[in-house]
Write an enzyme that holds these catalytic residues in place. Structure first.
Site, short mmCIF file in Angstrom:
data_model
loop_
_atom_site.label_atom_id
_atom_site.label_comp_id
_atom_site.label_asym_id
_atom_site.label_seq_id
_atom_site.Cartn_x
_atom_site.Cartn_y
_atom_site.Cartn_z
NE ARG A 49 -13.29 -12.44 -14.97
CZ ARG A 49 -13.11 -13.25 -13.93
NH1 ARG A 49 -14.15 -13.76 -13.30
NH2 ARG A 49 -11.90 -13.56 -13.53
CG HIS A 51 -28.61 22.51 -6.16
ND1 HIS A 51 -28.61 21.62 -7.22
CD2 HIS A 51 -28.72 23.74 -6.71
CE1 HIS A 51 -28.74 22.30 -8.34
NE2 HIS A 51 -28.81 23.58 -8.06
CE1 TYR A 56 1.95 3.93 6.98
CE2 TYR A 56 1.71 1.63 7.56
CZ TYR A 56 1.20 2.78 7.00
OH TYR A 56 -0.06 2.77 6.47
CD GLU A 62 -28.06 18.42 -6.68
OE1 GLU A 62 -29.18 18.80 -6.27
OE2 GLU A 62 -27.23 19.20 -7.18
CD GLU A 119 -6.38 1.89 -9.51
OE1 GLU A 119 -7.37 1.98 -8.80
OE2 GLU A 119 -5.25 1.57 -9.07
CE LYS A 131 -4.34 4.01 -6.80
NZ LYS A 131 -4.87 2.67 -6.63
CB CYS A 156 -3.07 2.38 -1.93
SG CYS A 156 -3.48 0.68 -1.62
CE1 TYR A 207 -10.44 -2.12 -7.12
CE2 TYR A 207 -10.51 -4.41 -7.84
CZ TYR A 207 -11.02 -3.38 -7.06
OH TYR A 207 -12.08 -3.61 -6.25
CB CYS A 240 -0.93 -0.01 1.21
SG CYS A 240 -1.80 1.55 1.41
P1 NDP Z 1 -7.24 -8.21 -10.77
O1 NDP Z 1 -7.54 -9.51 -10.21
O2 NDP Z 1 -8.09 -7.04 -10.46
O3 NDP Z 1 -7.18 -8.32 -12.36
C1 NDP Z 1 -6.37 -9.23 -13.00
C2 NDP Z 1 -6.65 -9.07 -14.48
O4 NDP Z 1 -5.72 -9.87 -15.20
C3 NDP Z 1 -8.04 -9.53 -14.87
O5 NDP Z 1 -8.53 -8.64 -15.82
C4 NDP Z 1 -7.78 -10.91 -15.47
O6 NDP Z 1 -8.69 -11.25 -16.48
C5 NDP Z 1 -6.41 -10.72 -16.08
N1 NDP Z 1 -5.69 -11.98 -16.18
C6 NDP Z 1 -5.52 -12.91 -15.22
N2 NDP Z 1 -4.79 -13.93 -15.69
C7 NDP Z 1 -4.50 -13.65 -16.95
C8 NDP Z 1 -3.80 -14.33 -17.96
N3 NDP Z 1 -3.27 -15.54 -17.75
N4 NDP Z 1 -3.71 -13.75 -19.17
C9 NDP Z 1 -4.25 -12.54 -19.40
N5 NDP Z 1 -4.93 -11.84 -18.48
C10 NDP Z 1 -5.07 -12.40 -17.28
O7 NDP Z 1 -5.71 -7.96 -10.41
P2 NDP Z 1 -4.83 -6.66 -10.33
O8 NDP Z 1 -3.45 -7.19 -10.48
O9 NDP Z 1 -5.28 -5.59 -11.24
O10 NDP Z 1 -5.06 -6.19 -8.84
C11 NDP Z 1 -4.87 -7.10 -7.75
C12 NDP Z 1 -5.74 -6.73 -6.60
O11 NDP Z 1 -5.23 -5.58 -5.97
C13 NDP Z 1 -7.16 -6.39 -6.99
O12 NDP Z 1 -7.99 -7.52 -6.91
C14 NDP Z 1 -7.57 -5.34 -5.99
O13 NDP Z 1 -8.29 -5.94 -4.95
C15 NDP Z 1 -6.26 -4.77 -5.49
N6 NDP Z 1 -6.10 -3.40 -5.98
C16 NDP Z 1 -6.98 -2.46 -5.54
C17 NDP Z 1 -6.88 -1.17 -5.98
C18 NDP Z 1 -7.87 -0.16 -5.52
O14 NDP Z 1 -8.51 -0.39 -4.49
N7 NDP Z 1 -8.07 0.94 -6.22
C19 NDP Z 1 -5.83 -0.74 -6.90
C20 NDP Z 1 -4.98 -1.82 -7.31
C21 NDP Z 1 -5.11 -3.09 -6.86
P3 NDP Z 1 -10.12 -11.90 -16.19
O15 NDP Z 1 -10.98 -10.80 -15.70
O16 NDP Z 1 -10.54 -12.42 -17.52
O17 NDP Z 1 -9.90 -12.98 -15.18
#
Ligand code: NDP
Length: 460
Positions: free
Chosen positions: A210, A441, A98, A446, A187, A50, A47, A183, A42
């Site tokens: 998804r 407003h 921290y 709102e 981002e 980012k 986070c 995510y 984080c």
């Molecule tokens: P995510 O799980 O969100 O997304 C992974 C993505 O990679 C999906 O779109 C998935 O596709 C794709 N993918 C997985 N395997 C393959 C593959 N073999 N080939 C091609 N594409 C693939 O992971 P992230 O790494 O983006 O983030 C990890 C976690 O970190 C998130 O789940 C979230 O909870 C946290 N996070 C939160 C943030 C926030 O709160 N703003 C910011 C960043 C991270 P498919 O959908 O088809 O499975």
């Protein structure tokens, strides 16, 4: 005393730091091992840095909007090294805070990698020291994966970066290809686009994010195209190679894309490799995650795990909450299960996508008949700004009980709004409660209390 410590925490990220501090403040003798930098994903490479990059990326659009309000700032110029240096300074400051807070609470910090020797003994690899402890908390987090799956090990994958390296690039890539539709991919696609890179997003599915509400996913796709981000759907790399100073990616669609950097954002894997948890009788799941029960206890009764390493909900506030529940349960004699319901989340795209509660699809799958209230509008800022930006808001309401099951927003400040809507949903607010709340407003929020007419209904 039988053991060196009452509690040994492995990992100095959000979960580990909170648990160690609270346990020490409750009177326990606590130590923590962190092999790299205090603060974890984080603070150090997630986070916080980012969000700083997100802020940086939005100035380019703010300048465009300013013209409609009579401002002319002349020729805009962006300097990547300045941003990265300033970001690093702030991250170092937070890391210091921290560390100090943990030490002030009386926790001993070992800057070392801890691995299991037996159920109550950990070996610190750098120093070779052995420590014994009554209880152990595994809070080692996760890391970006470079594996596209066994059937998709791409030649040249080692030429790609992940989000870890993206925070430290020497220069801003002119062209970047980002793989993934979660995510991190979304981002960073918006960050690089806002800073001036040409961005191509390669995602294997039919639309990114998804698990989020379909209407929001459509709105995001539309917005990305309008902003000039290239979105390649149903697409995967088959090969990556270096040609001179540029990278070439071949896709399953027969396209060849040339760029300066390729970033893999295809998920994260739990950090349990070489931890030797088997020596303590801790069971792992299929992805290497530590398996835990409702109280975050592992299969070894004195060993617990919180945060991303458990692969439950990968969000900082959830790891902190799990850590607090762990301390309540183990050190305050107050068994407390973490609550994973009504967890708000936001994807910091531009604009943001915020969500809490059920999507339409999940509400229907759970057997709810639903009424959907939605509104799409041009935010006031953009009336003079002139860009074709729209906000979409949606409330999903249980048709029988009138309870609001989900709220989804794609638009400016969505994350800030959703945080407060989460309070309402946790309290069990009904649509009538929203209707009976006075509007403020002129705001975007709102709209949530003025959506009187149902947009449509759906049955499970
Ligand atoms: P995510 O799980 O969100 O997304 C992974 C993505 O990679 C999906 O779109 C998935 O596709 C794709 N993918 C997985 N395997 C393959 C593959 N073999 N080939 C091609 N594409 C693939 O992971 P992230 O790494 O983006 O983030 C990890 C976690 O970190 C998130 O789940 C979230 O909870 C946290 N996070 C939160 C943030 C926030 O709160 N703003 C910011 C960043 C991270 P498919 O959908 O088809 O499975």
């Amino acid at each position: 005393m039988k053991y060196d410590y009452d509690l040994f925490v492995i990992g100095g990220g959000s979960g580990g730091v909170r648990a160690s501090r609270m346990a020490a403040l409750a009177g326990a003798r606590v130590a923590l091992a962190e092999e790299w930098r205090m603060g974890g994903t984080c603070v150090i490479r997630g986070c916080i840095p980012k969000k700083l990059l997100v802020y940086a990326s939005q100035f380019s659009e703010n300048v465009l909007d300013a013209a409609g309000y009579g401002w002319d700032f002349g020729q805009a110029r962006f300097d990547w090294p300045t941003l990265i240096a300033n970001k690093d300074k702030e991250i170092a400051r937070l890391e210091g805070l921290y560390t100090t807070n943990v030490q002030k609470a009386g926790v001993t910090i070992y800057q070392d990698r801890a691995v299991f020797e037996d159920p109550h003994t950990l070996l610190l690899l750098n120093s070779g020291k052995r420590v014994t402890t009554e209880k152990i908390l595994i809070a080692t987090g996760n890391r970006p994966t470079r594996e596209m799956g066994t059937s998709h090990v791409i030649p040249g994958g080692d030429l790609c970066i992940t989000s870890d390296e993206a925070f430290h690039l020497k220069e801003l890539p002119k062209r970047i290809l980002i793989a993934g539709g979660g995510y991190i991919a979304l981002e960073f696609a918006h960050i690089f686009h806002g800073l001036g890179s040409h961005v191509s997003l390669v995602y294997r599915g039919d639309k990114p994010l998804r698990g989020f509400d379909d209407g929001m996913r459509d709105a995001l796709c539309e917005s990305m195209k309008q902003r000039g981000l290239e979105v390649l759907l149903g697409c995967e790399f088959t090969k990556v190679e270096k040609r001179g100073s540029c990278l070439r990616a071949e896709t399953n669609k027969g396209a060849v894309i040339e760029c300066d950097q390729i970033m893999l954002a295809i998920g994260r894997m739990p950090n349990t490799m070489a931890l030797h948890v088997e020596k303590a009788g801790v069971e792992l799941g299929k992805r290497g995650e530590v398996k835990v029960d409702g109280y975050s206890a592992t299969s070894a009764p004195h060993i617990y795990a919180v945060g991303d390493v458990t692969d439950r909900v990968q969000l900082t506030p959830v790891a902190i909450h799990e850590a607090m529940c762990f301390v309540e349960t183990v050190f305050k004699n107050n068994p407390t299960k973490p609550d994973h319901i009504h967890v708000p989340s936001a994807v910091f795209t531009t604009p943001e996508l915020g969500a809490v509660g059920l999507t339409e699809a999940k509400a229907l799958a759970q057997g709810h008949a639903i009424d959907v209230y939605q509104s799409t509008f041009k935010p006031l800022l953009h009336t003079l700004g002139g860009r074709p930006v729209r906000t979409l808001m949606k409330l999903i309401v249980d048709a029988k009980t009138d309870k609001v099951l989900g709220c989804h927003i794609f638009g400016d400040h969505a994350a800030e709004i959703i945080q407060i809507v989460a309070v309402c949903l946790k309290m069990g607010a009904t649509k009538k409660d929203f209707d009976g709340t006075m509007a403020l407003h002129p705001t975007a929020a709102e709209e949530l209390v003025t959506m009187r007419s149902k947009s449509y209904s759906r049955n499970p």
